[in-house]
Design a protein around this motif. Structure first.
Motif, mmCIF file in Angstrom:
data_model
loop_
_atom_site.group_PDB
_atom_site.id
_atom_site.type_symbol
_atom_site.label_atom_id
_atom_site.label_comp_id
_atom_site.label_asym_id
_atom_site.label_seq_id
_atom_site.Cartn_x
_atom_site.Cartn_y
_atom_site.Cartn_z
ATOM 1 N N PHE A 11 23.509 -86.236 -62.207
ATOM 2 C CA PHE A 11 23.704 -87.611 -62.694
ATOM 3 C C PHE A 11 22.373 -88.091 -63.264
ATOM 4 C CE2 PHE A 11 26.742 -87.050 -59.243
ATOM 5 C CZ PHE A 11 27.910 -87.560 -59.790
ATOM 6 N N ARG A 12 22.438 -88.669 -64.464
ATOM 7 C CA ARG A 12 21.191 -89.129 -65.096
ATOM 8 C C ARG A 12 21.204 -90.620 -65.329
ATOM 9 N NH1 ARG A 12 21.109 -84.353 -68.353
ATOM 10 N NH2 ARG A 12 19.657 -82.929 -67.347
ATOM 11 N N SER A 13 20.066 -91.241 -65.026
ATOM 12 C CA SER A 13 19.816 -92.636 -65.408
ATOM 13 C C SER A 13 18.389 -92.650 -65.935
ATOM 14 C CB SER A 13 19.950 -93.550 -64.197
ATOM 15 O OG SER A 13 18.879 -93.349 -63.313
ATOM 16 N N PRO A 14 18.027 -93.698 -66.669
ATOM 17 C CA PRO A 14 16.647 -93.707 -67.171
ATOM 18 C C PRO A 14 15.595 -93.515 -66.063
ATOM 19 C CG PRO A 14 17.947 -95.373 -68.287
ATOM 20 C CD PRO A 14 18.834 -94.789 -67.219
ATOM 21 N N PRO A 15 15.690 -94.229 -64.922
ATOM 22 C CA PRO A 15 14.587 -94.066 -63.966
ATOM 23 C C PRO A 15 14.654 -92.797 -63.113
ATOM 24 C CG PRO A 15 16.086 -95.782 -63.218
ATOM 25 C CD PRO A 15 16.596 -95.322 -64.535
ATOM 26 N N VAL A 16 15.859 -92.285 -62.868
ATOM 27 C CA VAL A 16 15.929 -91.164 -61.925
ATOM 28 C C VAL A 16 17.111 -90.249 -62.246
ATOM 29 C CG1 VAL A 16 17.339 -92.369 -60.205
ATOM 30 C CG2 VAL A 16 15.787 -90.581 -59.446
ATOM 31 N N THR A 17 16.905 -88.964 -61.998
ATOM 32 C CA THR A 17 17.986 -87.977 -62.103
ATOM 33 C C THR A 17 18.350 -87.536 -60.690
ATOM 34 O OG1 THR A 17 17.320 -87.192 -64.274
ATOM 35 C CG2 THR A 17 18.566 -85.649 -62.926
ATOM 36 N N ILE A 18 19.648 -87.400 -60.444
ATOM 37 C CA ILE A 18 20.124 -87.016 -59.116
ATOM 38 C C ILE A 18 20.878 -85.696 -59.244
ATOM 39 C CG2 ILE A 18 21.596 -87.687 -57.175
ATOM 40 C CD1 ILE A 18 21.252 -90.645 -58.359
ATOM 41 N N GLU A 19 20.403 -84.693 -58.554
ATOM 42 C CA GLU A 19 21.082 -83.396 -58.573
ATOM 43 C C GLU A 19 21.765 -83.167 -57.230
ATOM 44 O OE1 GLU A 19 18.197 -80.959 -61.671
ATOM 45 O OE2 GLU A 19 18.062 -80.533 -59.523
ATOM 46 N N LEU A 20 23.016 -82.736 -57.284
ATOM 47 C CA LEU A 20 23.774 -82.512 -56.054
ATOM 48 C C LEU A 20 24.389 -81.119 -56.042
ATOM 49 C CD1 LEU A 20 25.870 -85.826 -55.762
ATOM 50 C CD2 LEU A 20 23.654 -85.321 -54.719
ATOM 51 N N GLU A 21 24.471 -80.584 -54.840
ATOM 52 C CA GLU A 21 25.200 -79.332 -54.627
ATOM 53 C C GLU A 21 26.155 -79.604 -53.477
ATOM 54 O OE1 GLU A 21 22.740 -75.773 -54.265
ATOM 55 O OE2 GLU A 21 24.144 -75.041 -52.753
ATOM 56 N N ILE A 22 27.442 -79.492 -53.755
ATOM 57 C CA ILE A 22 28.430 -79.836 -52.738
ATOM 58 C C ILE A 22 29.320 -78.633 -52.453
ATOM 59 C CG2 ILE A 22 30.366 -81.361 -52.146
ATOM 60 C CD1 ILE A 22 29.144 -83.441 -54.021
#
Lengths: 149, 178
Positions: A71-82
């Motif tokens: 998931f990308r937003s200007p301030p932060v990217t969030i990477e998930l492994e589910i």
């Protein structure tokens, strides 16, 4: 002989009535969607789904194979492994750039995780279903798009 | 803000049958279908401010719901899905409010006929069931929305619908359902 299109519409009307009786929207569903509006009014930066391994991997799937999400937003990217097994998920994530944060999981059973100074976090027994992550950073809140796991 | 909340409620009430029809057209079971239904609405709430053309909201929802359905199916979780019409047959369940309304004696025949229609519908091929289930949304979706919901070309919907309704009429005739 009647016009066929008239007959088509008659038949569709009957099917519509049958669906309303035999396959209605489950009770409670409508209210859950109405309540979604309250979430929208919470001020949060939206992190959009930029990568989903389920969209890519034709033929590469199945239980035991983790789903990778970015998931990308200007301030932060969030990477998930589910990884989902036995009806619950195991989640491993990291924030980029690395930073500590409080991670709230909104879904069937709300959970709170903590990202360490390297931005890493993990959690067990994530219920399957609709969910969204909210990352509370010092100066702002970033919410991921909702997805279904 | 009060007005916005009321507008949202009206939107949900107006388009929920469409979202649910997309879910069921993809043959998701009730539990998974409910999750996809919620995901679609939660996501719309997040994107509401960015949607520039209000008359495209229905197509946006239909398309979003479709993509979530495909992902849930692809995740290959054990889904109690089946071609067996009994899975969808709720006659033995508690009556819904809609059912209660037509429980009267004089409506019993009508209900029996609708049930046989519902069974015949489940004997159609997958493609026909998918399209017709979507067309059962109330109010009926536009072909643009149907195309978004099923990933079909707009121009192909009319002919498929025609063929599927003919097949259904043939099935009903064979079973003596009028």
């Amino acid at each position: 002989m009647k016009d066929e299109e008239w007959e088509n519409q008659e038949l569709e009307n009957q099917l519509r009535r049958a669906a309303e009786i035999f396959d209605p929207l489950p009770s409670g569903a409508l209210q859950s969607a109405i309540d979604a509006y309250a979430l929208h009014t919470l001020e949060a930066e939206l992190a959009e789904l930029a990568f989903d391994s389920l969209e890519r991997a034709a033929g590469v799937r199945g239980p035991g194979r983790p789903r990778l999400l970015t998931f990308r937003s200007p301030p932060v990217t969030i990477e998930l492994e589910i990884s989902v097994s036995g009806g619950t998920g195991h989640i491993i994530g990291r924030l980029l750039p690395p930073q500590p944060a409080r991670i709230e999981i909104h879904g069937r059973r709300p959970m709170v995780l903590t990202a360490d100074p390297l931005g890493r976090f993990s959690g067990e027994h994530l219920p399957t279903g609709a969910f969204s992550l909210r990352c509370r950073l010092p100066s702002l809140v970033v919410a991921t798009e909702w997805i279904t796991i | 803000m009060e007005g916005d909340a009321a507008a949202w409620k009206a939107l949900v009430e107006g388009l929920s049958p469409l979202v649910w029809s997309v879910v069921r057209a993809h043959r998701l079971n009730e539990a998974d279908g409910l999750e996809v239904y919620q995901t679609a609405w939660f996501r719309l709430a997040q994107h509401l401010r960015r949607i520039r053309e209000p008359d495209r909201v229905a197509a946006w929802l239909a398309s979003t719901t479709r993509h979530e359905c495909l992902k849930v199916l692809k995740a290959a979780r054990p889904l109690p899905l089946s071609d067996n019409p009994q899975v969808f047959d709720r006659l033995s369940d508690e009556p819904t409010p809609e059912e209660a309304v037509i429980e009267s004696e004089e409506a019993a025949l009508d209900r029996e006929r609708l049930h046989r229609l519902w069974q015949a519908f489940h004997e159609l091929g997958e493609r026909c069931q998918r399209l017709l289930r979507l067309l059962m949304a109330s109010p009926p979706p536009s072909y643009l929305e149907v195309a978004a919901a099923l990933g079909l070309a707009v121009g192909s919907i009319g002919p498929i619908r025609q063929r599927c309704l003919r097949q259904l009429r043939t099935l009903l005739a064979e079973r003596g359902v009028r």
